[in-house]
Scaffold this motif. Structure first.
Motif, short mmCIF file in Angstrom:
data_model
loop_
_atom_site.label_atom_id
_atom_site.label_comp_id
_atom_site.label_asym_id
_atom_site.label_seq_id
_atom_site.Cartn_x
_atom_site.Cartn_y
_atom_site.Cartn_z
N SER A 132 12.14 0.50 8.14
CA SER A 132 10.94 0.70 8.93
C SER A 132 9.89 1.27 7.99
O SER A 132 9.97 2.43 7.59
N ILE A 133 8.95 0.42 7.61
CA ILE A 133 7.87 0.90 6.74
C ILE A 133 7.07 1.96 7.48
O ILE A 133 6.68 2.96 6.89
N LEU A 134 6.86 1.75 8.77
CA LEU A 134 6.12 2.71 9.59
C LEU A 134 6.75 4.11 9.53
O LEU A 134 6.06 5.11 9.38
N LYS A 135 8.08 4.17 9.61
CA LYS A 135 8.79 5.46 9.60
C LYS A 135 9.20 5.88 8.19
O LYS A 135 9.88 6.89 8.01
N ASN A 144 0.83 -1.20 0.00
CA ASN A 144 0.00 0.00 0.00
C ASN A 144 0.87 1.26 0.00
O ASN A 144 0.56 2.24 -0.67
N MET A 145 1.97 1.23 0.73
CA MET A 145 2.88 2.38 0.77
C MET A 145 3.47 2.63 -0.61
O MET A 145 3.56 3.78 -1.06
N LEU A 146 3.84 1.56 -1.31
CA LEU A 146 4.39 1.71 -2.66
C LEU A 146 3.35 2.30 -3.61
O LEU A 146 3.67 3.11 -4.47
N LYS A 147 2.11 1.88 -3.46
CA LYS A 147 1.06 2.31 -4.39
C LYS A 147 0.54 3.70 -4.08
O LYS A 147 0.35 4.51 -4.97
N THR A 148 0.29 3.98 -2.81
CA THR A 148 -0.40 5.23 -2.46
C THR A 148 0.48 6.23 -1.71
O THR A 148 0.12 7.40 -1.62
N GLY A 149 1.59 5.77 -1.14
CA GLY A 149 2.42 6.65 -0.34
C GLY A 149 1.87 6.86 1.06
O GLY A 149 2.41 7.62 1.84
N ARG A 150 0.77 6.17 1.38
CA ARG A 150 0.14 6.32 2.71
C ARG A 150 0.36 5.07 3.54
O ARG A 150 0.38 3.96 3.03
N LEU A 151 0.47 5.29 4.84
CA LEU A 151 0.62 4.19 5.78
C LEU A 151 -0.74 3.72 6.23
O LEU A 151 -1.52 4.47 6.80
#
Length: 196
Positions: A176-179, A37-44
């Motif tokens: 850290s995907i979160l960070k 999701n981060m790769l696609k939307t940039g949102r966590l």
């Protein structure tokens, strides 16, 4: 817009109008769906465990990448091998803070690294959740997983000329995907490795 910039550079390395496929695997709760999701939307966004395989396509400037998240439950792990021949690269995510499951993760990663039936496509290993206080560091992860002989072109772990056994390109990045830290360089490495 750092995230957008590295996604563009990642995709541009594959070449204009090329469709590249990657597979994201690892144990459940390692961060696979969150990364996708981060790769696609940039949102966590944090997701419940993936119950079935899913695919996301991302297009930037005429470039398309398909990323498959196959889930990490024991039942889902059985289908991973079916996907390997159809992808250009593999991303294996390790929850570096889940010490109780490191051995289980090591077994699955070793199976991928040493299975002669899996094509010699590049393998990116992400040690995720480095933001947690109980996460193991890179050197400890390398030792626990026996990665010395698998890591590719890292100065400390450079293969010798005497080592002629067939191996895929493999590299470990802590993140850290979160960070939103560490995976940009990892995907740039994967883009270069899959474009050879």
């Amino acid at each position: 817009m750092f995230l957008w910039d590295w996604i563009q550079s990642f995709l541009q390395l594959f070449g204009f109008n090329r469709k590249a496929k990657i597979m994201i695997v690892g144990l459940d709760n390692a961060g696979k769906s969150t990364l996708l999701n981060m790769l696609k939307t940039g949102r966590l966004v944090q997701f419940p465990p993936t119950g079935q395989a899913r695919c996301e396509e991302m297009a930037v400037g005429g470039l398309t990448i398909q990323a498959y998240d196959l889930g990490g439950h024991v039942v889902m792990r059985r289908v991973w091998l079916d996907y390997f021949p159809a992808v250009d690269g593999i991303v294996f995510i390790i929850d570096s803070a889940d010490r109780e499951r490191l051995e289980e993760s090591r077994v699955e990663l070793t199976r991928i690294l040493e299975d002669p039936e899996i094509p010699p496509i590049p393998l990116l290993i992400l040690g995720n959740k480095t933001d947690k206080g109980d996460a193991i560091g890179k050197e400890e992860l390398i030792m626990k997983f026996g990665l010395h002989r698998h890591l590719f072109k890292e100065e400390i772990y450079q293969r010798t000329e005497k080592d002629t056994s067939p191996r895929r390109e493999c590299q470990l990045f802590m993140c850290s995907i979160l960070k939103k830290q560490g995976y940009g360089d990892a995907f740039r490495w994967l883009a270069k490795a899959t474009n050879k």
